[in-house]
Design a protein around this motif. Structure first.
Motif, PDB file in Angstrom:
ATOM      1  N   TYR A 189      14.537  -0.651   3.649  1.00 27.98           N
ATOM      2  CA  TYR A 189      14.173   0.291   2.591  1.00 27.98           C
ATOM      3  C   TYR A 189      13.459  -0.546   1.538  1.00 27.98           C
ATOM      4  CZ  TYR A 189      14.926   3.090  -1.666  1.00 27.98           C
ATOM      5  OH  TYR A 189      14.780   3.784  -2.849  1.00 27.98           O
ATOM      6  N   VAL A 190      12.225  -0.157   1.198  1.00 27.78           N
ATOM      7  CA  VAL A 190      11.473  -0.865   0.173  1.00 27.78           C
ATOM      8  C   VAL A 190      10.901   0.164  -0.792  1.00 27.78           C
ATOM      9  CG1 VAL A 190       9.560  -2.445  -0.317  1.00 27.78           C
ATOM     10  CG2 VAL A 190      10.815  -2.645   1.849  1.00 27.78           C
ATOM     11  N   ARG A 191      11.085  -0.118  -2.090  1.00 27.02           N
ATOM     12  CA  ARG A 191      10.550   0.779  -3.122  1.00 27.02           C
ATOM     13  C   ARG A 191      10.286  -0.029  -4.388  1.00 27.02           C
ATOM     14  NH1 ARG A 191      13.141   6.508  -5.223  1.00 27.02           N
ATOM     15  NH2 ARG A 191      11.177   7.322  -6.033  1.00 27.02           N
ATOM     16  N   LYS A 192       9.178   0.262  -5.025  1.00 29.82           N
ATOM     17  CA  LYS A 192       8.872  -0.397  -6.295  1.00 29.82           C
ATOM     18  C   LYS A 192       9.860   0.064  -7.359  1.00 29.82           C
ATOM     19  CE  LYS A 192       4.426  -2.154  -7.431  1.00 29.82           C
ATOM     20  NZ  LYS A 192       3.084  -1.983  -7.886  1.00 29.82           N
ATOM     21  N   LYS A 193      10.322  -0.875  -8.162  1.00 28.72           N
ATOM     22  CA  LYS A 193      11.239  -0.530  -9.237  1.00 28.72           C
ATOM     23  C   LYS A 193      10.516   0.305 -10.284  1.00 28.72           C
ATOM     24  CE  LYS A 193      14.158  -4.584  -8.621  1.00 28.72           C
ATOM     25  NZ  LYS A 193      14.605  -5.863  -9.179  1.00 28.72           N
ATOM     26  N   PRO A 194      11.232   1.222 -10.958  1.00 31.55           N
ATOM     27  CA  PRO A 194      10.584   2.143 -11.909  1.00 31.55           C
ATOM     28  C   PRO A 194       9.714   1.451 -12.955  1.00 31.55           C
ATOM     29  CG  PRO A 194      12.859   2.792 -11.561  1.00 31.55           C
ATOM     30  CD  PRO A 194      12.667   1.490 -10.843  1.00 31.55           C
ATOM     31  N   GLU A 195      10.136   0.319 -13.469  1.00 33.49           N
ATOM     32  CA  GLU A 195       9.369  -0.342 -14.517  1.00 33.49           C
ATOM     33  C   GLU A 195       8.057  -0.956 -14.029  1.00 33.49           C
ATOM     34  OE1 GLU A 195      12.796  -3.272 -13.492  1.00 33.49           O
ATOM     35  OE2 GLU A 195      12.489  -1.110 -13.505  1.00 33.49           O
ATOM     36  N   PHE A 196       7.843  -0.990 -12.695  1.00 33.89           N
ATOM     37  CA  PHE A 196       6.618  -1.557 -12.136  1.00 33.89           C
ATOM     38  C   PHE A 196       5.733  -0.515 -11.466  1.00 33.89           C
ATOM     39  CE2 PHE A 196       9.660  -5.092 -12.213  1.00 33.89           C
ATOM     40  CZ  PHE A 196       8.941  -5.987 -12.976  1.00 33.89           C
ATOM     41  N   ARG A 197       6.134   0.759 -11.533  1.00 39.21           N
ATOM     42  CA  ARG A 197       5.347   1.823 -10.910  1.00 39.21           C
ATOM     43  C   ARG A 197       4.194   2.214 -11.790  1.00 39.21           C
ATOM     44  NH1 ARG A 197      10.518   5.442  -9.239  1.00 39.21           N
ATOM     45  NH2 ARG A 197      11.461   3.846  -7.973  1.00 39.21           N
ATOM     46  N   CYS A 243       0.828  -1.209   0.000  1.00 42.83           N
ATOM     47  CA  CYS A 243       0.000   0.000   0.000  1.00 42.83           C
ATOM     48  C   CYS A 243       0.865   1.263   0.000  1.00 42.83           C
ATOM     49  CB  CYS A 243      -0.911  -0.022   1.221  1.00 42.83           C
ATOM     50  SG  CYS A 243      -1.994   1.408   1.355  1.00 42.83           S
ATOM     51  N   HIS A 244       1.917   1.285   0.830  1.00 41.74           N
ATOM     52  CA  HIS A 244       2.772   2.471   0.939  1.00 41.74           C
ATOM     53  C   HIS A 244       3.694   2.668  -0.266  1.00 41.74           C
ATOM     54  CE1 HIS A 244       1.610   2.463   5.218  1.00 41.74           C
ATOM     55  NE2 HIS A 244       1.860   3.759   5.137  1.00 41.74           N
ATOM     56  N   THR A 245       3.885   1.620  -1.049  1.00 40.55           N
ATOM     57  CA  THR A 245       4.843   1.716  -2.157  1.00 40.55           C
ATOM     58  C   THR A 245       4.192   1.657  -3.540  1.00 40.55           C
ATOM     59  OG1 THR A 245       5.203  -0.685  -2.098  1.00 40.55           O
ATOM     60  CG2 THR A 245       6.709   0.705  -0.802  1.00 40.55           C
ATOM     61  N   GLU A 246       2.872   1.534  -3.605  1.00 39.23           N
ATOM     62  CA  GLU A 246       2.213   1.314  -4.899  1.00 39.23           C
ATOM     63  C   GLU A 246       2.455   2.432  -5.912  1.00 39.23           C
ATOM     64  OE1 GLU A 246      -1.998   0.859  -4.463  1.00 39.23           O
ATOM     65  OE2 GLU A 246      -2.159   2.606  -3.162  1.00 39.23           O
ATOM     66  N   ASN A 247       2.718   3.642  -5.457  1.00 37.85           N
ATOM     67  CA  ASN A 247       2.967   4.764  -6.369  1.00 37.85           C
ATOM     68  C   ASN A 247       4.446   5.065  -6.558  1.00 37.85           C
ATOM     69  OD1 ASN A 247       0.189   5.278  -6.839  1.00 37.85           O
ATOM     70  ND2 ASN A 247       0.062   6.324  -4.858  1.00 37.85           N
ATOM     71  N   GLY A 248       5.279   4.167  -6.084  1.00 37.92           N
ATOM     72  CA  GLY A 248       6.723   4.349  -6.240  1.00 37.92           C
ATOM     73  C   GLY A 248       7.392   5.026  -5.064  1.00 37.92           C
TER      74      GLY A 248
END
Length: 154
Positions: free
Chosen positions: A146-154, A114-119
């Motif tokens: 540290y958790v973050r969605k990779k650019p290609e999956f944002r 939920c916190h990372t869905e927008n990158g």
């Protein structure tokens, strides 16, 4: 790479990884969904300190990559996952083999997504206790990832 990132392969790789193997750290189990891991630190003469108890660096090391690898297994290749911060509170001397049980709940996984869905970056906090053979708490470790969605999956 993640097609090879299975609990069985991760467990075997960590158990022959020199920092773990040399310190007497052994991954006992990894659940099929990566949400639970059990780790043991063997009491060996070469990982004792001057007081003849478990060396604090080995106790801390037994927790080092575990939460990160669990999340990598859960979130797969869509996310960056790194350790960001960690602290240990030594509560009592470790005089036997030690064990730790790591758990990441479904609620925590949903919170991260939920916190990372927008990158956005997210810094989930985890806590694990280290116990001796009698069940006495030896240490408490807090880890921030540290958790973050990779650019290609944002």
């Amino acid at each position: 790479m993640y097609k090879y990132f299975t609990p069985k392969i991760v467990r075997r790789a960590l158990n022959i990884w020199p920092p773990f193997w040399g310190a007497g750290i052994s991954i006992q189990t990894i659940s099929s969904d990566f949400q639970e891991v059990n780790v043991i630190l063997k009491d060996r003469f070469w990982n004792r300190n001057a007081n003849r108890t478990q060396y604090g660096g080995s106790i801390f090391s037994m927790t080092d990559p575990v939460f990160s690898l669990m999340l990598m297994g859960i979130l797969r290749d869509e996310y960056f996952v790194w350790d960001k911060q960690s602290e240990i509170d030594f509560i009592s001397p470790g005089t036997t083999d030690l064990q730790a049980h790591f758990l990441i709940s479904n609620e925590t996984i949903q919170e991260i997504k939920c916190h990372t869905e927008n990158g956005d970056k997210y810094f989930p906090k985890f806590e694990v206790y280290i116990y001796d053979k009698k069940g006495k708490v030896v240490a408490r470790v807090n880890r921030t990832l540290y958790v973050r969605k990779k650019p290609e999956f944002r």
